[in-house]
Design an enzyme around this catalytic site. Sequence first.
Site, PDB file in Angstrom:
ATOM      1  N   SER A 169       0.790  -1.234   0.000  1.00 23.28           N
ATOM      2  CA  SER A 169       0.000   0.000   0.000  1.00 23.28           C
ATOM      3  C   SER A 169       0.820   1.280   0.000  1.00 23.28           C
ATOM      4  CB  SER A 169      -0.956   0.017   1.204  1.00 23.28           C
ATOM      5  OG  SER A 169      -0.255   0.218   2.405  1.00 23.28           O
ATOM      6  N   LYS A 218       0.549   4.520   6.658  1.00 30.31           N
ATOM      7  CA  LYS A 218      -0.043   5.402   5.658  1.00 30.31           C
ATOM      8  C   LYS A 218       0.612   6.781   5.741  1.00 30.31           C
ATOM      9  CE  LYS A 218      -2.992   2.112   4.778  1.00 30.31           C
ATOM     10  NZ  LYS A 218      -2.881   1.300   3.548  1.00 30.31           N
TER      11      LYS A 218
END
Length: 221
Positions: A74, A122
Amino acid sequence: MNEFNENEKREASDNLSEKFVVSETVEIEQAPNTVKKSVVNEIFEWIEVLITAVIAVVILFTLFFRVATIDGPSMMNTLHNGERVIITNFLYTPKRGDIVVISRNESNSVSALNSEELPIIKRIIATEGQEVNIDFEEGIVYVDGKALDEPYALEPTTRKFDVEFPLTVSPGCVFVLGDNRNNSKDSRDSTVGHEGMVDTRYILGHAVYRIFPFEKVGGLG
């Protein structure tokens, strides 16, 4: 008289030579012990320095730093699966652009973890009070009405989940996205945090330095 003086001088000279030889012999016999003591002292000093250094590193990594391993794609192309980074939460205030590791369960206990609750990594896109909007057709992210310049993003943000935009980031929260925008479960998904908003209390740390692989060691922007 002269002969007596000559003999006396000769005896005095011999006595001096004997004293010099004896003195020199004593010094030679003591030298090895002195050297041994010096070497032993130096070894103990180095051991003391190493022990102190090890204790300091243990304290630093216990109280101020952690090592996190990247799991999944990700955050490509910034971070790849299997890479390791140092994270810290010491005197940390979240800000836009930071890469952070986030806990996905309230207690962050080992017993509460499962495959869906593992911590995630993230990038912070917006902080509390800021408005976020995403044009999924153009793939552009806007914060407070301004399009973001995102050289770190692998591709434009075209994948939509169930969170509706525009939205305003709740107090004490951040809005996060993965750099691999179309292969990342993040604040576009209501199951992340609370309706996509991540409480800053669940930020385990700010990723500041990559330590593995060795050819990519360095700071993280």
